[in-house]
Design a protein around this motif. Structure first.
Motif, PDB file in Angstrom:
ATOM      1  N   VAL A  80      -2.168  -0.534 -49.895  1.00 41.35           N
ATOM      2  CA  VAL A  80      -1.268  -1.451 -49.183  1.00 41.35           C
ATOM      3  C   VAL A  80      -0.053  -0.689 -48.668  1.00 41.35           C
ATOM      4  CG1 VAL A  80       0.310  -3.409 -49.482  1.00 41.35           C
ATOM      5  CG2 VAL A  80      -2.049  -3.564 -50.299  1.00 41.35           C
ATOM      6  N   LEU A  81       0.496   0.179 -49.496  1.00 42.76           N
ATOM      7  CA  LEU A  81       1.645   0.965 -49.071  1.00 42.76           C
ATOM      8  C   LEU A  81       1.290   1.841 -47.875  1.00 42.76           C
ATOM      9  CD1 LEU A  81       4.570   1.684 -49.528  1.00 42.76           C
ATOM     10  CD2 LEU A  81       3.827   3.362 -51.223  1.00 42.76           C
ATOM     11  N   TRP A  82       0.130   2.440 -47.917  1.00 44.59           N
ATOM     12  CA  TRP A  82      -0.343   3.259 -46.801  1.00 44.59           C
ATOM     13  C   TRP A  82      -0.450   2.407 -45.529  1.00 44.59           C
ATOM     14  CZ3 TRP A  82      -1.374   8.407 -46.231  1.00 44.59           C
ATOM     15  CH2 TRP A  82      -2.026   8.772 -45.070  1.00 44.59           C
ATOM     16  N   LEU A  83      -1.021   1.214 -45.661  1.00 51.24           N
ATOM     17  CA  LEU A  83      -1.172   0.331 -44.502  1.00 51.24           C
ATOM     18  C   LEU A  83       0.179  -0.130 -43.953  1.00 51.24           C
ATOM     19  CD1 LEU A  83      -4.223  -1.746 -45.752  1.00 51.24           C
ATOM     20  CD2 LEU A  83      -4.211  -0.104 -43.847  1.00 51.24           C
ATOM     21  N   LEU A  84       1.132  -0.416 -44.829  1.00 51.63           N
ATOM     22  CA  LEU A  84       2.469  -0.804 -44.377  1.00 51.63           C
ATOM     23  C   LEU A  84       3.146   0.347 -43.628  1.00 51.63           C
ATOM     24  CD1 LEU A  84       3.744  -2.767 -47.496  1.00 51.63           C
ATOM     25  CD2 LEU A  84       3.232  -3.737 -45.243  1.00 51.63           C
ATOM     26  N   ALA A  85       2.998   1.551 -44.149  1.00 54.96           N
ATOM     27  CA  ALA A  85       3.579   2.718 -43.488  1.00 54.96           C
ATOM     28  C   ALA A  85       2.938   2.926 -42.118  1.00 54.96           C
ATOM     29  CB  ALA A  85       3.411   3.962 -44.355  1.00 54.96           C
ATOM     30  N   ASP A  86       1.638   2.770 -42.050  1.00 53.40           N
ATOM     31  CA  ASP A  86       0.921   2.912 -40.782  1.00 53.40           C
ATOM     32  C   ASP A  86       1.378   1.837 -39.791  1.00 53.40           C
ATOM     33  OD1 ASP A  86      -1.193   4.163 -39.173  1.00 53.40           O
ATOM     34  OD2 ASP A  86      -2.227   2.240 -39.423  1.00 53.40           O
ATOM     35  N   LEU A  87       1.557   0.612 -40.268  1.00 50.42           N
ATOM     36  CA  LEU A  87       2.032  -0.469 -39.407  1.00 50.42           C
ATOM     37  C   LEU A  87       3.432  -0.161 -38.877  1.00 50.42           C
ATOM     38  CD1 LEU A  87       1.689  -3.269 -38.161  1.00 50.42           C
ATOM     39  CD2 LEU A  87       2.485  -4.236 -40.333  1.00 50.42           C
ATOM     40  N   PHE A  88       4.310   0.319 -39.757  1.00 45.09           N
ATOM     41  CA  PHE A  88       5.667   0.685 -39.352  1.00 45.09           C
ATOM     42  C   PHE A  88       5.622   1.735 -38.245  1.00 45.09           C
ATOM     43  CE2 PHE A  88       9.394   3.408 -39.669  1.00 45.09           C
ATOM     44  CZ  PHE A  88      10.441   2.488 -39.701  1.00 45.09           C
ATOM     45  N   ASP A  89       4.862   2.805 -38.481  1.00 48.80           N
ATOM     46  CA  ASP A  89       4.754   3.874 -37.491  1.00 48.80           C
ATOM     47  C   ASP A  89       4.203   3.354 -36.168  1.00 48.80           C
ATOM     48  OD1 ASP A  89       5.653   5.584 -39.467  1.00 48.80           O
ATOM     49  OD2 ASP A  89       3.743   6.656 -39.691  1.00 48.80           O
ATOM     50  N   LEU A  91       4.368   0.219 -34.990  1.00 51.43           N
ATOM     51  CA  LEU A  91       5.315  -0.677 -34.326  1.00 51.43           C
ATOM     52  C   LEU A  91       6.391   0.070 -33.554  1.00 51.43           C
ATOM     53  CD1 LEU A  91       5.800  -3.482 -36.995  1.00 51.43           C
ATOM     54  CD2 LEU A  91       4.649  -3.676 -34.791  1.00 51.43           C
ATOM     55  N   ILE A  92       6.824   1.186 -34.096  1.00 55.03           N
ATOM     56  CA  ILE A  92       7.852   1.942 -33.384  1.00 55.03           C
ATOM     57  C   ILE A  92       7.248   3.060 -32.533  1.00 55.03           C
ATOM     58  CG2 ILE A  92       9.623   1.367 -35.083  1.00 55.03           C
ATOM     59  CD1 ILE A  92       9.451   4.307 -36.013  1.00 55.03           C
ATOM     60  N   GLU A  93       5.914   3.124 -32.532  1.00 54.04           N
ATOM     61  CA  GLU A  93       5.166   4.089 -31.731  1.00 54.04           C
ATOM     62  C   GLU A  93       5.613   5.527 -31.995  1.00 54.04           C
ATOM     63  OE1 GLU A  93       5.526   2.705 -27.705  1.00 54.04           O
ATOM     64  OE2 GLU A  93       4.264   0.961 -28.094  1.00 54.04           O
ATOM     65  N   LYS A  94       5.747   5.829 -33.297  1.00 53.77           N
ATOM     66  CA  LYS A  94       6.160   7.175 -33.686  1.00 53.77           C
ATOM     67  C   LYS A  94       5.413   7.569 -34.964  1.00 53.77           C
ATOM     68  CE  LYS A  94      10.186   9.982 -34.644  1.00 53.77           C
ATOM     69  NZ  LYS A  94      11.608   9.982 -34.992  1.00 53.77           N
ATOM     70  N   PRO A  95       4.259   8.219 -34.830  1.00 53.43           N
ATOM     71  CA  PRO A  95       3.518   8.651 -36.020  1.00 53.43           C
ATOM     72  C   PRO A  95       4.377   9.526 -36.924  1.00 53.43           C
ATOM     73  CG  PRO A  95       2.211   8.970 -34.037  1.00 53.43           C
ATOM     74  CD  PRO A  95       3.603   8.612 -33.593  1.00 53.43           C
ATOM     75  N   ALA A  97       6.892   8.488 -38.740  1.00 50.89           N
ATOM     76  CA  ALA A  97       8.283   8.017 -38.833  1.00 50.89           C
ATOM     77  C   ALA A  97       8.653   7.615 -40.257  1.00 50.89           C
ATOM     78  CB  ALA A  97       8.514   6.850 -37.876  1.00 50.89           C
ATOM     79  N   ILE A  98       7.780   6.903 -40.934  1.00 53.05           N
ATOM     80  CA  ILE A  98       8.118   6.458 -42.282  1.00 53.05           C
ATOM     81  C   ILE A  98       8.187   7.660 -43.228  1.00 53.05           C
ATOM     82  CG2 ILE A  98       5.803   5.935 -43.157  1.00 53.05           C
ATOM     83  CD1 ILE A  98       8.978   3.874 -43.734  1.00 53.05           C
ATOM     84  N   ASP A  99       7.343   8.650 -43.011  1.00 54.10           N
ATOM     85  CA  ASP A  99       7.390   9.860 -43.817  1.00 54.10           C
ATOM     86  C   ASP A  99       8.748  10.547 -43.647  1.00 54.10           C
ATOM     87  OD1 ASP A  99       6.059  11.902 -45.515  1.00 54.10           O
ATOM     88  OD2 ASP A  99       6.328  13.143 -43.724  1.00 54.10           O
ATOM     89  N   GLN A 100       9.200  10.672 -42.420  1.00 50.04           N
ATOM     90  CA  GLN A 100      10.489  11.303 -42.144  1.00 50.04           C
ATOM     91  C   GLN A 100      11.633  10.494 -42.752  1.00 50.04           C
ATOM     92  OE1 GLN A 100      11.002  14.309 -40.882  1.00 50.04           O
ATOM     93  NE2 GLN A 100      13.184  14.039 -41.262  1.00 50.04           N
ATOM     94  N   LEU A 101      11.548   9.184 -42.627  1.00 47.93           N
ATOM     95  CA  LEU A 101      12.573   8.306 -43.194  1.00 47.93           C
ATOM     96  C   LEU A 101      12.666   8.480 -44.711  1.00 47.93           C
ATOM     97  CD1 LEU A 101      14.574   6.000 -42.447  1.00 47.93           C
ATOM     98  CD2 LEU A 101      12.711   4.424 -42.927  1.00 47.93           C
ATOM     99  N   MET A 102      11.521   8.547 -45.375  1.00 49.59           N
ATOM    100  CA  MET A 102      11.501   8.718 -46.824  1.00 49.59           C
ATOM    101  C   MET A 102      12.044  10.089 -47.224  1.00 49.59           C
ATOM    102  SD  MET A 102      10.584   5.874 -48.003  1.00 49.59           S
ATOM    103  CE  MET A 102      10.491   6.363 -49.691  1.00 49.59           C
TER     104      MET A 102
END
Length: 114
Positions: A80-89, A91-95, A97-102
Motif C-alpha cells: 500500500v505504501l508503495w502504491l501511495l508513493a507511486d500515486l503521489f509521483d 499526480l505531480i508527474e515527477k517519478p 518525487a516521494i523518494d526525494q522528499l523522504m
C-alpha cells in the motif's frame, strides 16, 4: 502522512482533489492484487488503516488496537505504501518525487539532532 497529503485540498482547482472514499482508497485497493504476494485476507485491515489515515487519525495507534501485526499484513501495508508513493509521483508527474522528499525529511531530522 502521505495519505493525508494526497487527499488534502491543493491550491488551485479543487476538482483535482482526491476524495478518499471514491478515488484514493479504491484506487489503491484495486491495485493490490497486482502484487502476487499480497494476501487478499489482509485487504480489510489495510483498508481500515487507509480510512484511519484519511480521517486524520494516528494510523499506528489505530492499528495497534487490533494486536500484533502478522507478517502477511505487514507485507500488504508495504505494498500500500508503495502504491501511495507511486500515486503521489504520478499526480505531480515527477517519478521519484516521494523518494526525494523522504530523503530530504530524514536528512533534515538528522541535522536537527546535532
Amino acid at each position: 502522512v502521505l495519505t493525508g497529503y494526497l487527499i488534502a485540498e491543493q491550491p488551485g482547482d479543487s476538482k483535482d482533489r482526491l476524495d478518499p472514499l471514491s478515488d484514493l482508497i479504491p484506487a489503491v485497493i484495486r491495485r493490490l492484487p497486482a502484487f502476487e504476494k499480497a494476501d487478499p485476507e489482509q485487504v480489510p485491515m489495510v483498508t481500515g488503516v487507509l480510512m484511519a489515515a484519511a480521517m486524520g487519525m494516528d494510523t499506528v495507534v489505530w492499528r495497534d488496537r487490533f494486536g500484533q501485526i502478522p507478517p502477511e499484513e505487514a507485507l500488504a501495508h508495504s505494498f500500500v505504501l508503495w502504491l501511495l508513493a507511486d500515486l503521489f509521483d504520478s499526480l505531480i508527474e515527477k517519478p521519484g518525487a516521494i523518494d526525494q522528499l523522504m530523503r530530504e525529511a530524514f536528512k533534515s531530522m538528522a541535522t536537527e539532532g546535532h
